[in-house]
Scaffold this motif. Structure first.
Motif, PDB file in Angstrom:
ATOM      1  N   LYS A 128       1.140 -15.422 -11.147  1.00  0.00           N
ATOM      2  CA  LYS A 128       0.024 -15.523 -11.738  1.00  0.00           C
ATOM      3  C   LYS A 128      -1.110 -14.590 -11.170  1.00  0.00           C
ATOM      4  O   LYS A 128      -2.215 -14.578 -12.134  1.00  0.00           O
ATOM      5  N   LYS A 129      -1.047 -14.347 -10.202  1.00  0.00           N
ATOM      6  CA  LYS A 129      -2.219 -13.146  -9.605  1.00  0.00           C
ATOM      7  C   LYS A 129      -1.687 -12.022  -8.857  1.00  0.00           C
ATOM      8  O   LYS A 129      -0.838 -12.284  -8.198  1.00  0.00           O
ATOM      9  N   VAL A 130      -2.225 -10.796  -9.225  1.00  0.00           N
ATOM     10  CA  VAL A 130      -1.782  -9.711  -8.673  1.00  0.00           C
ATOM     11  C   VAL A 130      -3.158  -8.861  -8.027  1.00  0.00           C
ATOM     12  O   VAL A 130      -4.117  -8.715  -8.999  1.00  0.00           O
ATOM     13  N   ILE A 131      -2.994  -8.294  -6.831  1.00  0.00           N
ATOM     14  CA  ILE A 131      -3.828  -7.620  -6.218  1.00  0.00           C
ATOM     15  C   ILE A 131      -3.617  -6.390  -5.774  1.00  0.00           C
ATOM     16  O   ILE A 131      -2.480  -6.152  -5.340  1.00  0.00           O
ATOM     17  N   VAL A 132      -4.111  -5.461  -6.539  1.00  0.00           N
ATOM     18  CA  VAL A 132      -3.594  -3.979  -6.491  1.00  0.00           C
ATOM     19  C   VAL A 132      -4.541  -3.122  -5.342  1.00  0.00           C
ATOM     20  O   VAL A 132      -5.754  -2.992  -5.832  1.00  0.00           O
ATOM     21  N   PRO A 133      -3.692  -2.502  -4.599  1.00  0.00           N
ATOM     22  CA  PRO A 133      -4.543  -1.806  -3.324  1.00  0.00           C
ATOM     23  C   PRO A 133      -5.148  -0.316  -3.879  1.00  0.00           C
ATOM     24  O   PRO A 133      -4.667   0.052  -4.976  1.00  0.00           O
ATOM     25  N   SER A 134      -6.060   0.053  -3.004  1.00  0.00           N
ATOM     26  CA  SER A 134      -6.710   1.179  -3.648  1.00  0.00           C
ATOM     27  C   SER A 134      -5.716   2.489  -3.397  1.00  0.00           C
ATOM     28  O   SER A 134      -6.022   3.662  -3.693  1.00  0.00           O
ATOM     29  N   SER A 135      -4.504   2.310  -2.826  1.00  0.00           N
ATOM     30  CA  SER A 135      -3.445   3.472  -2.708  1.00  0.00           C
ATOM     31  C   SER A 135      -3.011   3.672  -4.358  1.00  0.00           C
ATOM     32  O   SER A 135      -2.553   4.884  -4.460  1.00  0.00           O
ATOM     33  N   VAL A 136      -2.974   2.755  -5.244  1.00  0.00           N
ATOM     34  CA  VAL A 136      -2.593   2.787  -6.621  1.00  0.00           C
ATOM     35  C   VAL A 136      -3.483   3.610  -7.544  1.00  0.00           C
ATOM     36  O   VAL A 136      -4.722   3.144  -7.528  1.00  0.00           O
ATOM     37  N   LYS A 137      -3.100   4.864  -8.076  1.00  0.00           N
ATOM     38  CA  LYS A 137      -3.913   5.685  -8.857  1.00  0.00           C
ATOM     39  C   LYS A 137      -3.680   5.390 -10.103  1.00  0.00           C
ATOM     40  O   LYS A 137      -4.769   5.879 -11.048  1.00  0.00           O
ATOM     41  N   THR A 138      -2.569   5.099 -10.549  1.00  0.00           N
ATOM     42  CA  THR A 138      -2.023   5.231 -12.035  1.00  0.00           C
ATOM     43  C   THR A 138      -1.218   3.978 -12.454  1.00  0.00           C
ATOM     44  O   THR A 138      -0.466   3.383 -11.593  1.00  0.00           O
ATOM     45  N   ILE A 139      -1.863   3.220 -13.473  1.00  0.00           N
ATOM     46  CA  ILE A 139      -0.950   2.166 -13.987  1.00  0.00           C
ATOM     47  C   ILE A 139      -0.506   2.392 -15.371  1.00  0.00           C
ATOM     48  O   ILE A 139      -1.082   3.068 -16.382  1.00  0.00           O
ATOM     49  N   GLU A 140       0.979   2.737 -15.459  1.00  0.00           N
ATOM     50  CA  GLU A 140       1.501   3.264 -16.570  1.00  0.00           C
ATOM     51  C   GLU A 140       1.692   2.314 -17.712  1.00  0.00           C
ATOM     52  O   GLU A 140       1.395   1.112 -17.517  1.00  0.00           O
ATOM     53  N   SER A 141       1.759   2.681 -18.899  1.00  0.00           N
ATOM     54  CA  SER A 141       1.900   1.901 -20.239  1.00  0.00           C
ATOM     55  C   SER A 141       3.054   0.707 -19.979  1.00  0.00           C
ATOM     56  O   SER A 141       3.756   0.971 -19.240  1.00  0.00           O
ATOM     57  N   TYR A 142       2.480  -0.371 -20.423  1.00  0.00           N
ATOM     58  CA  TYR A 142       3.361  -1.775 -20.453  1.00  0.00           C
ATOM     59  C   TYR A 142       3.684  -2.159 -19.025  1.00  0.00           C
ATOM     60  O   TYR A 142       4.732  -2.957 -18.919  1.00  0.00           O
ATOM     61  N   SER A 178       0.824  -1.349  -0.089  1.00  0.00           N
ATOM     62  CA  SER A 178      -0.004  -0.002  -0.133  1.00  0.00           C
ATOM     63  C   SER A 178       0.839   1.162  -0.026  1.00  0.00           C
ATOM     64  O   SER A 178       0.069   2.284   0.000  1.00  0.00           O
ATOM     65  N   ASP A 179       2.075   1.281   0.081  1.00  0.00           N
ATOM     66  CA  ASP A 179       3.224   2.162  -0.074  1.00  0.00           C
ATOM     67  C   ASP A 179       3.125   2.700  -1.378  1.00  0.00           C
ATOM     68  O   ASP A 179       3.309   4.139  -1.700  1.00  0.00           O
ATOM     69  N   ALA A 180       2.838   1.779  -2.391  1.00  0.00           N
ATOM     70  CA  ALA A 180       2.805   2.292  -3.851  1.00  0.00           C
ATOM     71  C   ALA A 180       1.611   3.265  -4.343  1.00  0.00           C
ATOM     72  O   ALA A 180       0.271   2.874  -3.975  1.00  0.00           O
ATOM     73  N   THR A 181       1.586   4.218  -4.962  1.00  0.00           N
ATOM     74  CA  THR A 181       0.587   4.897  -5.658  1.00  0.00           C
ATOM     75  C   THR A 181       0.602   4.810  -7.221  1.00  0.00           C
ATOM     76  O   THR A 181      -0.451   5.222  -7.780  1.00  0.00           O
ATOM     77  N   ASP A 182       1.651   4.392  -7.894  1.00  0.00           N
ATOM     78  CA  ASP A 182       1.572   4.226  -8.995  1.00  0.00           C
ATOM     79  C   ASP A 182       2.262   2.656  -9.390  1.00  0.00           C
ATOM     80  O   ASP A 182       3.213   2.291  -8.675  1.00  0.00           O
ATOM     81  N   ILE A 183       2.010   2.251 -10.559  1.00  0.00           N
ATOM     82  CA  ILE A 183       2.757   1.104 -10.750  1.00  0.00           C
ATOM     83  C   ILE A 183       3.411   1.474 -12.486  1.00  0.00           C
ATOM     84  O   ILE A 183       2.981   1.789 -13.433  1.00  0.00           O
ATOM     85  N   ALA A 184       4.720   1.257 -12.498  1.00  0.00           N
ATOM     86  CA  ALA A 184       5.497   1.789 -13.700  1.00  0.00           C
ATOM     87  C   ALA A 184       5.490   0.903 -14.975  1.00  0.00           C
ATOM     88  O   ALA A 184       5.210  -0.451 -14.898  1.00  0.00           O
ATOM     89  N   ALA A 185       6.065   1.225 -15.926  1.00  0.00           N
ATOM     90  CA  ALA A 185       6.262   0.517 -16.975  1.00  0.00           C
ATOM     91  C   ALA A 185       6.900  -0.805 -16.881  1.00  0.00           C
ATOM     92  O   ALA A 185       8.056  -0.843 -16.062  1.00  0.00           O
TER      93      ALA A 185
END
Length: 142
Positions: free
Chosen positions: A48-62, A27-34
């Protein structure tokens, strides 16, 4: 690096190098980079499985391009998805929240047969129907 997660000074998750098959993004992450989960960069090869928390606002290209990830659960709080986030990946199921207010074109690239789960009559649903020109994914409404 904490538990295989590399998060930069801007709170962006830039790589996952752990060995787990199911990953809950910190939950420290606010974005996920390319290329965060890209096997082309020797990252996340077992995931195989990723759960992204509500703290993440942006998923970058690729971000998930060229990955082995099959199932992704995005929590509410996510507002932006850039282009080609799942290009050339093995993703099969993606769960999207109603909170998305921007979605890039061609989010699945050449990946076909993806089932996308979302609520009907939301901006998320509208973006998906507008960006399915290649018919490479199926929209399943909750």
């Amino acid at each position: 690096v904490v538990q295989g997660f590399a998060i930069d000074g801007d709170d962006t998750l830039v790589a996952y190098t752990g060995k787990d098959t199911t990953v809950r993004v910190l939950s420290d992450a606010t974005d996920i980079a390319a290329n965060t989960f890209s096997t082309d960069y020797n990252r996340a090869s077992n995931v195989k499985k990723v759960i992204v928390p509500s703290s993440v606002k942006t998923i970058e290209s690729y971000a998930f391009a060229f990955s082995n990830v099959e199932d992704v659960y995005f929590s509410s709080g996510l507002t932006q998805i850039q282009d080609n986030i799942f290009a050339n990946s093995k993703v099969k199921d993606v769960h999207l929240p109603d909170s998305i207010d921007y979605m890039g074109e061609n989010i699945f690239g050449n990946t076909k047969g993806v089932k996308v789960h979302c609520s009907k009559d939301t901006d998320t649903y509208k973006f998906l129907t507008e960006h399915n020109q290649k018919n490479n994914f199926e929209i399943l409404t909750d």
